[in-house]
Design an enzyme around this catalytic site. Structure first.
Site, PDB file in Angstrom:
ATOM      1  N   GLU A  73       0.806  -1.209   0.000  1.00  0.00           N
ATOM      2  CA  GLU A  73       0.000   0.000   0.000  1.00  0.00           C
ATOM      3  C   GLU A  73       0.849   1.272   0.000  1.00  0.00           C
ATOM      4  O   GLU A  73       0.487   2.251  -0.630  1.00  0.00           O
ATOM      5  CB  GLU A  73      -0.937  -0.006   1.215  1.00  0.00           C
ATOM      6  CG  GLU A  73      -2.198   0.758   0.897  1.00  0.00           C
ATOM      7  CD  GLU A  73      -3.186   0.777   2.042  1.00  0.00           C
ATOM      8  OE1 GLU A  73      -3.015  -0.009   2.983  1.00  0.00           O
ATOM      9  OE2 GLU A  73      -4.103   1.598   1.977  1.00  0.00           O
ATOM     10  N   ASP A  74       1.955   1.255   0.707  1.00  0.00           N
ATOM     11  CA  ASP A  74       2.668   2.515   0.940  1.00  0.00           C
ATOM     12  C   ASP A  74       3.994   2.682   0.212  1.00  0.00           C
ATOM     13  O   ASP A  74       4.609   3.736   0.293  1.00  0.00           O
ATOM     14  CB  ASP A  74       2.943   2.689   2.446  1.00  0.00           C
ATOM     15  CG  ASP A  74       1.656   2.837   3.240  1.00  0.00           C
ATOM     16  OD1 ASP A  74       0.612   3.072   2.605  1.00  0.00           O
ATOM     17  OD2 ASP A  74       1.695   2.709   4.465  1.00  0.00           O
ATOM     18  N   ASP A 110     -16.313  -2.645  44.223  1.00  0.00           N
ATOM     19  CA  ASP A 110     -16.281  -3.472  45.422  1.00  0.00           C
ATOM     20  C   ASP A 110     -16.316  -4.952  45.114  1.00  0.00           C
ATOM     21  O   ASP A 110     -16.006  -5.777  45.950  1.00  0.00           O
ATOM     22  CB  ASP A 110     -17.443  -3.102  46.346  1.00  0.00           C
ATOM     23  CG  ASP A 110     -16.983  -2.086  47.378  1.00  0.00           C
ATOM     24  OD1 ASP A 110     -15.772  -1.779  47.370  1.00  0.00           O
ATOM     25  OD2 ASP A 110     -17.807  -1.619  48.158  1.00  0.00           O
TER      26      ASP A 110
END
Ligand code: MN
Length: 683
Positions: free
Chosen positions: A85-86, A268
């Site tokens: 993709e990059d 609690d």
């Protein structure tokens, strides 16, 4: 600067290698190093928003997966996951360098990230579909994607503010629930807390502060429990570990919201987890705990004998612990613990991975779908068919804008409406599922897109209690009914009285109808035109038309005219045309308007007003609130701000028209509203 970068980078790849060799002595570390080098080279020169070199991201993703003890193929793919993709490299480059299996994983991750339709409306459904398809092909794709999301969320503070919010919202609505469904509780909890931090910063900080304040006290309490258990179990020679169960902040927040409790009430309840080596020890430990502290009977659950659909196994019990605190105890083996924390990932521990990509029988549910589906199937079809069989007691459906809503199995549109908002539930009048009208009682299926129609007049009914599935909806319906009981009874009485009156009137009208006997035969041959809400007694099969000269609408004072061979035309009594027909008075017959909600008639309405800002907008709003379409509109402002507006509206009856005109009249500056006797011509 270069020194610092080098230092970070060399430390990090070593961290990865160290982690892997710890759990996988036979790991192909050469493959890992090559993937790292390749990724580093491919991402060379690019940085993250944080200013770090880009490689830190794939590396961190790989480390997250190494902590889940995954195989080297997955970790290599993680190192390479953003390359296609990059960077300038493509899938073929990866295939050549690292083989088919790594390439397939990278391809899967890339496909999920790449969403063509960026509108939020369908993006979520689309992403989910892609992830599920990927899961089916190879579960490891989703593991990489979730690890990717996790690291991006860990560094979200470097994103722009508006993006931060959008990403966190998507994570909360989509990725965290998916991780939870896949049983990856550790990942899902962290994703939730990170999104919680972004989306509800103040609440997050407040809770964090409160939890920290109570830390010592809780630690002390758990030590006490631990000591007592070691004392008893040690004597029996059972090997075990005990840990305090840190509830993550978001789960505390959610409980406070859902159960309307304050922090103390939620906090609690103490939780511990006892982890041992064998199943039979789990039951022995359970026995010991039940003799030490008295159990709350209804709270015991044996998920070892009956595992949850996402493979979760554990014994659950709640006892009244030391100092009277409710103490939740989970008991499980180490193996079960791994599954509980890592879910589906636990089945991809490197050891299990010998060749085939889908090796475990637990994933058989997913396998059946892999052959049937291709990318071309639409999101909804896919989702409907998949029905999320993984999670049999839960379904999830979508709002029209793509938001995911979790519901119990067999939930109905009413459950959905209440899940959206109490007011939506209280005024639900109809529902569309996948764009088709359905009854409110119909069963929803995973993947359905559900739209609720509301109306001010609609309200809950006792009937709803018979089919709703969620306790939330049931509670709210009961609540409403309790508050409005008297009102309903009144309304029912009124409605019954009105109905009685209407029948009387109708009977009267019908009695006075007569049709010339020689016309009977002709009339019978004509079929009744659909959707004309008029009836004539003694002639059920007659074609009835509303005359176009005067355009009567239901409720008008009108009369029927028996034509020669063309059925009956209905005219208004004051229609000029009718005057000419009066020469044959024996052909006139009385008609009765029928109630009809699905026939619409165009009418022209004139509104006079003194112009002011928003006049038109307010008017359009009033009209559309009255469930009316505006077909046409003309506006004109004369001298001294005198506005004249003409609308062509679609109405169901005279009453409907009068109600609309009344609404318009109530607007500020409106001086006159009337129906125009002009003929409406629709093109
Ligand atoms: Mn990434």
């Amino acid at each position: 600067m270069p020194d610092l970068e080098l230092k970070i980078r060399s430390r990090d790849i070593d961290t990865l290698i160290k982690h892997i060799s710890e759990y996988n002595p036979d790991a192909d570390l050469d493959l890992i190093r090559r993937a790292y080098e390749f990724s580093d080279m491919a991402h060379e020169g690019t940085t993250r928003f944080s200013g770090e070199p880009y490689i830190t991201h794939p590396l961190e993703v790989a480390i997250i997966l190494a902590r889940l003890k995954l195989d080297c193929t997955t970790i290599s793919a993680a190192l390479l996951h953003d390359i296609v993709e990059d960077t300038g490299f493509n899938l073929n480059d990866i295939r050549k360098e690292f083989g088919e299996e790594v390439a397939l994983l990278v391809d899967g991750v890339t496909k999920i990230s790449h969403i063509k339709n960026r509108s939020r409306a369908t993006a979520q459904a689309e992403t989910l579909r892609k992830m599920l398809i990927a899961t089916i092909r190879d579960v490891r794709v989703i593991l990489i994607k979730l690890a990717d999301k996790l690291h991006n969320m860990r560094t979200i503070m470097f994103q722009r503010l508006d993006k931060r919010y959008r990403i966190a919202l998507e994570t909360m609505e989509l990725y965290a629930p998916l991780a939870r469904r896949l049983g990856m509780n550790r990942v899902s909890s962290e994703l939730e807390d990170l999104s919680f931090y972004v989306l509800y910063f103040e609440e997050y900080m407040d809770l964090k502060r409160r939890v920290q304040k109570r830390e010592n006290e809780v630690e002390e309490y758990l030590n006490n429990v631990r000591t007592q258990l070691i004392d008893h179990l040690g004597r029996m020679g059972i090997d075990f570990e005990i840990e305090g169960r840190a509830k993550h902040l978001y789960s505390i927040f959610k409980k406070m919201q859902e159960q309307d409790k304050n922090f103390e009430e939620i906090y609690d309840i103490r939780g511990i987890r006892v982890i041992t080596d064998e199943i039979r020890n789990c039951y022995a430990i359970l026995g010991t705990i039940h003799t030490l502290w008295s159990p709350i009977a209804s709270r015991f659950k044996d998920y070892i004998a009956v595992p949850k659909a996402n493979m979760y196994q554990s014994l659950h019990t709640t006892v009244i612990g030391p100092e009277g605190h409710p103490l939740e105890v989970q008991i499980r083996t180490r193996e079960m613990h791994a599954t509980a924390e890592m879910g589906i990932a636990a089945h991809w521990l490197y050891k299990d991975h010998i060749g085939p990509r889908r090796a475990t029988p637990e994933l058989a549910i997913l396998q059946n779908f892999s052959e049937t589906y291709s990318d071309t199937n639409s999101s909804r079809e896919f989702m409907t068919d998949l029905k999320m069989d993984l999670y049999e007691d839960e379904i999830f459906v979508f709002t029209p804008r793509g938001k995911i809503i979790n519901l119990a199995k067999d939930a109905t549109p009413v459950d959905f409406a209440y899940a959206i908002h109490t007011e939506v539930g209280n005024h639900a009048s109809g529902a569309k599922v996948n764009n088709k009208m359905v009854p409110l009682r119909s069963r929803l299926q995973s993947g359905d897109i559900v739209e609720i129609q509301t109306s001010k007049k609609a309200h809950p009914s006792r009937e709803w209690l018979k089919f709703v599935k969620s306790s939330n909806a049931r509670y709210k319906i009961r609540n409403w009914l309790r508050k409005n009981n008297n009102l309903i009874q009144e309304a029912e009485r009124d409605a019954a009285a009105a109905e009685e009156k209407r029948r009387e009137k109708e009977a009267e009208a019908r009695a006075s109808v007569s049709i010339p006997s020689d016309e009977h035969i002709k009339l019978k041959k004509l079929s009744r035109q659909k959707n004309t809400p008029v009836s004539v007694a003694g002639a059920s099969n007659v074609m009835i038309r509303l005359s176009q000269c005067c355009q009567p609408i239901p409720g008008d004072d009108a009369v029927g005219f028996v034509t020669r061979g063309r059925g009956i035309t209905v005219h208004k009594r004051d229609c000029p045309q009718l005057k000419r027909l009066m020469t044959e008075p024996e052909r006139l017959i009385n008609i009765v308007w029928e109630e009809s909600r699905d026939s619409y008639f165009p009418v022209k309405v004139c509104v006079k007003a003194i112009d002011r800002p928003n006049l038109l907008k307010d008017m359009a709003e009033k009209i559309s609130n009255a469930h009316t379409n505006i077909i046409k509109m003309e506006a004109e402002v004369k001298e001294q701000d005198n506005a004249v507006l003409k609308f062509v509206l679609e109405v169901t009856s005279n009453d409907h028209l009068n109600a609309i005109m009344e609404k318009i009249r109530s607007l500020k500056n409106v001086t006159e509203v009337f129906k125009m006797n002009e003929k409406v011509i629709l093109k």
